[in-house]
Design an enzyme around this catalytic site. Sequence first.
Site, PDB file in Angstrom:
ATOM      1  N   THR A 176      41.809  44.614 -22.890  1.00  0.00           N
ATOM      2  CA  THR A 176      40.867  44.510 -21.759  1.00  0.00           C
ATOM      3  C   THR A 176      39.546  43.981 -22.323  1.00  0.00           C
ATOM      4  OG1 THR A 176      40.324  46.864 -21.982  1.00  0.00           O
ATOM      5  CG2 THR A 176      41.919  46.265 -20.293  1.00  0.00           C
TER       6      THR A 176
ATOM      7  N   THR B 204      45.784  58.212 -27.539  1.00  0.00           N
ATOM      8  CA  THR B 204      44.802  57.176 -27.289  1.00  0.00           C
ATOM      9  C   THR B 204      45.046  56.440 -25.992  1.00  0.00           C
ATOM     10  OG1 THR B 204      43.824  55.184 -28.146  1.00  0.00           O
ATOM     11  CG2 THR B 204      46.159  55.431 -28.448  1.00  0.00           C
TER      12      THR B 204
ATOM     13  N   LYS C 287      45.639  49.168 -27.678  1.00  0.00           N
ATOM     14  CA  LYS C 287      44.401  48.596 -27.143  1.00  0.00           C
ATOM     15  C   LYS C 287      43.436  49.739 -26.934  1.00  0.00           C
ATOM     16  CE  LYS C 287      43.098  48.303 -23.437  1.00  0.00           C
ATOM     17  NZ  LYS C 287      42.006  49.105 -22.781  1.00  0.00           N
TER      18      LYS C 287
ATOM     19  N   SER D   1      33.547  43.659 -11.605  1.00  0.00           N
ATOM     20  CA  SER D   1      33.497  42.280 -11.125  1.00  0.00           C
ATOM     21  C   SER D   1      33.847  41.295 -12.231  1.00  0.00           C
ATOM     22  CB  SER D   1      32.129  41.969 -10.564  1.00  0.00           C
ATOM     23  OG  SER D   1      31.156  42.197 -11.553  1.00  0.00           O
TER      24      SER D   1
ATOM     25  N   ASN E 222      29.592  47.787 -19.230  1.00  0.00           N
ATOM     26  CA  ASN E 222      29.953  48.866 -18.318  1.00  0.00           C
ATOM     27  C   ASN E 222      29.074  48.993 -17.088  1.00  0.00           C
ATOM     28  OD1 ASN E 222      32.335  50.086 -19.475  1.00  0.00           O
ATOM     29  ND2 ASN E 222      30.992  50.335 -21.262  1.00  0.00           N
TER      30      ASN E 222
ATOM     31  N   GLU F  67      33.962  49.210 -27.168  1.00  0.00           N
ATOM     32  CA  GLU F  67      33.229  48.334 -26.245  1.00  0.00           C
ATOM     33  C   GLU F  67      31.822  48.050 -26.746  1.00  0.00           C
ATOM     34  OE1 GLU F  67      33.529  49.985 -22.329  1.00  0.00           O
ATOM     35  OE2 GLU F  67      35.137  48.612 -21.780  1.00  0.00           O
TER      36      GLU F  67
END
EC number: 2.3.1.35
Lengths: 407, 407
Positions: free
Chosen positions: B153, B190, B179, B407, B402, B276
Amino acid sequence: MKIIEGGVTSPIGFKAADCAAGIKYQGRTDMAMVYSEVPCECAGTFTSNQVKAACVLWDQKIVNSGDKMQAVVVNSGIANACTGKEGFDACEATAKAVEKELSVPFNTVAVASTGVIGMQLPVDKLVAGVEAMSKTLSHDKEAGTKASQAIMTTDTINKEYAVTFEVSGKTVTVGGMSKGSGMIHPNMCTMLGFVTTDLAIDKKLMQEALSAVIKDTFNMITVDGDTSTNDTLLLMANGLAGNDVITEKGEDYDKFYEALFTVCRFLARRMAGDGEGASKLFEAKIVNAKSKDDARTLARAIVGSNLSKAAIFGCDANFGRFLCAMGYSGAEFDQNDVELFFESKAGKLQVFDHGNPLDFDEDFAVKIMKEDEVMVIADMHEGNEEATAFGCDLTYDYVKINADYRS
Amino acid sequence: MKIIEGGVTSPIGFKAADCAAGIKYQGRTDMAMVYSEVPCECAGTFTSNQVKAACVLWDQKIVNSGDKMQAVVVNSGIANACTGKEGFDACEATAKAVEKELSVPFNTVAVASTGVIGMQLPVDKLVAGVEAMSKTLSHDKEAGTKASQAIMTTDTINKEYAVTFEVSGKTVTVGGMSKGSGMIHPNMCTMLGFVTTDLAIDKKLMQEALSAVIKDTFNMITVDGDTSTNDTLLLMANGLAGNDVITEKGEDYDKFYEALFTVCRFLARRMAGDGEGASKLFEAKIVNAKSKDDARTLARAIVGSNLSKAAIFGCDANFGRFLCAMGYSGAEFDQNDVELFFESKAGKLQVFDHGNPLDFDEDFAVKIMKEDEVMVIADMHEGNEEATAFGCDLTYDYVKINADYRS
């Protein structure tokens, strides 16, 4: 109960002062003192962090010993945590400087610190600060305001509040100030909070009220999930209102409880909305939960989630993140019972209904979330307990502030 | 044990495929399938979040029932969490599409999802994806790599790994992919991880090994403290290596355990370093703790602290934040026993010594922290247990990603 303009100097007999001691910041004040003309009964709640700052240990000794408290000295440059024996000596030196200047026993002088951890305080500057402040103590409202400004670190607004109520024909005042911003995830109390009152009340009842009030006020705040080493909330009651001493629960105790709750709740919300880098207050309200503990746990999980906080910053009604946070909170519930809403001044919108996502109006959701104060409401449909937690959004500025805090 | 290039298709009899199903992303692949030529014994660990995605419930049924597992279908667009009955129906439709295409019973087909919570999956696209992938399944190394890319992602690099070892004269291979990125604070496993092996082993032993291995691998990662609704780690063993079936603990089990641990640890570290928005891997190693649980708790608290993570991002050796995090972790210790170090490829530096801050070389500290992989080491001097937790720094990009994820 009546809200009045004011803070820690509003109750009879309390004075405050501030000064620029140059401990860490330059060009601004960084020390404050709160002083009562007569010795006070005191209560306190402190961080649950195993690593306690030297000043926390110092204050706990006073509160737990049954000694009176007559003054508090605060600095906002260095936390005096992880500083070994030298740190504890700095507390004693500060208290002894107050004893020398104001002729009050040093073991009735509390100290509080906030700032960098793992750095020693410059004792000479602390002592010079005490000397300067002892000469400028004032009962003026402005003195309380300036004290509340001097204890700020990355706070952007000062926090103070005051209310009055009647007990046995006498007007009683409760005033308070606090500072928050970062490393805010109180567990037993908040970063630094000071509440004064001229009420006459038994010490044990005072502590009981304070310990109960924080559960739904300071303990419901989170800014970043980091429980500080320095969290300290002190309550001083000097009895100068002249009321009959409150020695048991009843109508008078309830009035005091309500006043204390109101002051603490205001300060708590203010601290959350002014969290480090925050652009808005983010509240989570849980209604109809199975138990009060569950309600608190669920509410805190929502405002504590980085992903929820980032969504609030981006005005993204990504409600799955709230459900996710509720799901890992530790509270048991069935998602098929849950309804979820967003609410602010702009209106209220349901987004999740008993296990199913709703096809909601995204534009309206953005409008609601653009306000300065945004609330997520979860109706659990499993009981009738409720709780509200106070947080803020996660912003670029939070990262900026904390990526280089020491310099 | 030997590390080889490869992933889920490295063990004998495993194939993979990927496709661009257009579920959420455009212009990239977003579905993957892993398939074994023969039915597999399977083990799995799943999120501890109360709010479990439909696919988690689906897979738990397979793993707990004692049924074999022969295929896994993954999509990386929509999480299929908080989606009610419709979400569960989407799992069944996916599995039935595999049954139709590949003639394997639908109750041996696991499904996994990652992406937005609270949105329904487009079943027609899922089914079309299964049809396409069924025609392109391949044992090639590249097929495994492409599958590991399709499940990403906000990951910036794909994660796969493989090792071989010998059991009763046969070469056994363990391969895996995973992932991670955001909403990563696994508790029992996870986000999404898939490990394949051609080993012949008893189902109960397999589960035991997996449950033990995750404690020091996937369960020691945290990116943002948010335990996802979708965490799933599946292990499939098809027995095609031809070894004598492992039915009890001993030398052969230990070899498998080591191989599984190695694959899971690699994937876990890779996920942490690619959290992230992360710019670096941030590890915390606790040594000489009283107990293994304490060591894990302390290590996780350090890498989980927003303030610590922001300091790592800013290359600020603000070590008080690590001590603060250890202090609220829940583990008991005395700060006067603790030594604290920073370490990376650039060197090692002590900053705290048995309760006292050290006057360390700030320039050297910055040099150490500028590396891609930075470790904080706390020597507790209270026992001889150790643990390492895997995290990443908190950056502007985490907030950016985040604040507007949907979108």
